[in-house]
Design a protein around this motif. Structure first.
Motif, short mmCIF file in Angstrom:
data_model
loop_
_atom_site.label_atom_id
_atom_site.label_comp_id
_atom_site.label_asym_id
_atom_site.label_seq_id
_atom_site.Cartn_x
_atom_site.Cartn_y
_atom_site.Cartn_z
N UNK A 64 0.81 -1.21 0.00
CA UNK A 64 0.00 0.00 0.00
C UNK A 64 0.84 1.26 0.00
N UNK A 65 1.89 1.27 0.81
CA UNK A 65 2.77 2.44 0.86
C UNK A 65 3.54 2.63 -0.44
N UNK A 66 3.76 1.52 -1.16
CA UNK A 66 4.46 1.59 -2.45
C UNK A 66 3.56 2.09 -3.57
N UNK A 67 2.26 2.22 -3.28
CA UNK A 67 1.34 2.78 -4.27
C UNK A 67 0.30 1.83 -4.81
N UNK A 68 0.35 0.55 -4.42
CA UNK A 68 -0.67 -0.40 -4.85
C UNK A 68 -1.95 -0.10 -4.07
N UNK A 69 -3.08 0.10 -4.75
CA UNK A 69 -4.32 0.51 -4.06
C UNK A 69 -4.99 -0.61 -3.26
N UNK A 70 -4.37 -0.96 -2.13
CA UNK A 70 -4.89 -2.05 -1.30
C UNK A 70 -5.48 -1.55 0.02
N UNK A 71 -5.33 -0.26 0.30
CA UNK A 71 -5.88 0.30 1.53
C UNK A 71 -7.34 0.71 1.31
N UNK A 72 -8.04 0.95 2.39
CA UNK A 72 -9.46 1.30 2.31
C UNK A 72 -9.70 2.61 1.57
N UNK A 73 -8.79 3.58 1.76
CA UNK A 73 -8.99 4.91 1.16
C UNK A 73 -7.82 5.37 0.31
#
Length: 197
Positions: A64-73
């Protein structure tokens, strides 16, 4: 040895992916949506153990921090400024705690898994709630009392999370033997390969 490592890495990747899926099964709430992520966090700790369980959540947060949209927002390194980022840190620590407890029980029963999940849930909230307070009151500029923070960061979701902890305990008990049977088979294969060499 390669086979054992491959299986472990696959399991870590699987639970990272499942946690990502859990992020999008949600009930919108103010600032902290209710999701199914903790279900997979607890299963990761119970079935993979403390180290691998923690690694699965490190992989998830790292993606998620690397930019893959895996977080809720959203995603990206700027997500550390989101008020819910503390819960993500809590997932890493929570998976470790659940695994750490289960590893110390020879033949864990359902109640052992549930108790471990409750301990993991406590850890998630211990990271999540103070981070929410800090985020809202500092860089987000939303003055909030501890009473308000506890309502939106704990009270609104605790009943659902307790229910998920119970479900995760039942599932973990059913899956635990299968996971550990595979581990045992991998160890036997490794020993055979070593003896042949």
């Amino acid at each position: 040895m390669k086979n054992s490592s491959t299986v472990s890495l696959a399991a870590v990747a699987l639970f990272a992916a499942l946690t990502a899926v859990g992020a999008f099964i949600k009930i919108p709430l103010p600032y902290v949506p209710f999701t199914l992520q903790v279900l997979f966090v607890f299963l990761a700790g119970s079935l993979l153990g403390s180290k691998r369980g923690m690694q699965s959540q490190l992989v998830y947060v790292g993606m998620g921090l690397a930019g893959v949209p895996v977080f809720t927002n959203g995603a990206g390194f700027g997500y550390v400024m989101q008020p819910t980022f503390g819960y993500l840190i809590g997932f890493i620590a929570g998976a470790f705690v659940v695994g750490f407890i289960i590893e110390r029980i020879a033949n864990p029963k359902i109640h052992h898994f549930i108790i471990a999940n409750f301990a993991g849930l406590l850890v998630v909230y211990l990271f999540g709630v103070p981070y929410l307070y800090m985020a809202l009151n500092t860089w987000m500029g939303v003055p909030s009392s501890w009473t308000h923070i506890l309502m939106i960061g704990f009270v609104y979701s605790i009943a659902g999370d307790i229910f998920i902890s119970l479900i995760a305990g039942v599932l973990a008990k059913r899956l635990y033997k299968e996971f550990h049977k595979n581990r045992a088979n991998n160890k036997i294969s490794l020993q055979k390969d070593t003896s042949c060499n």
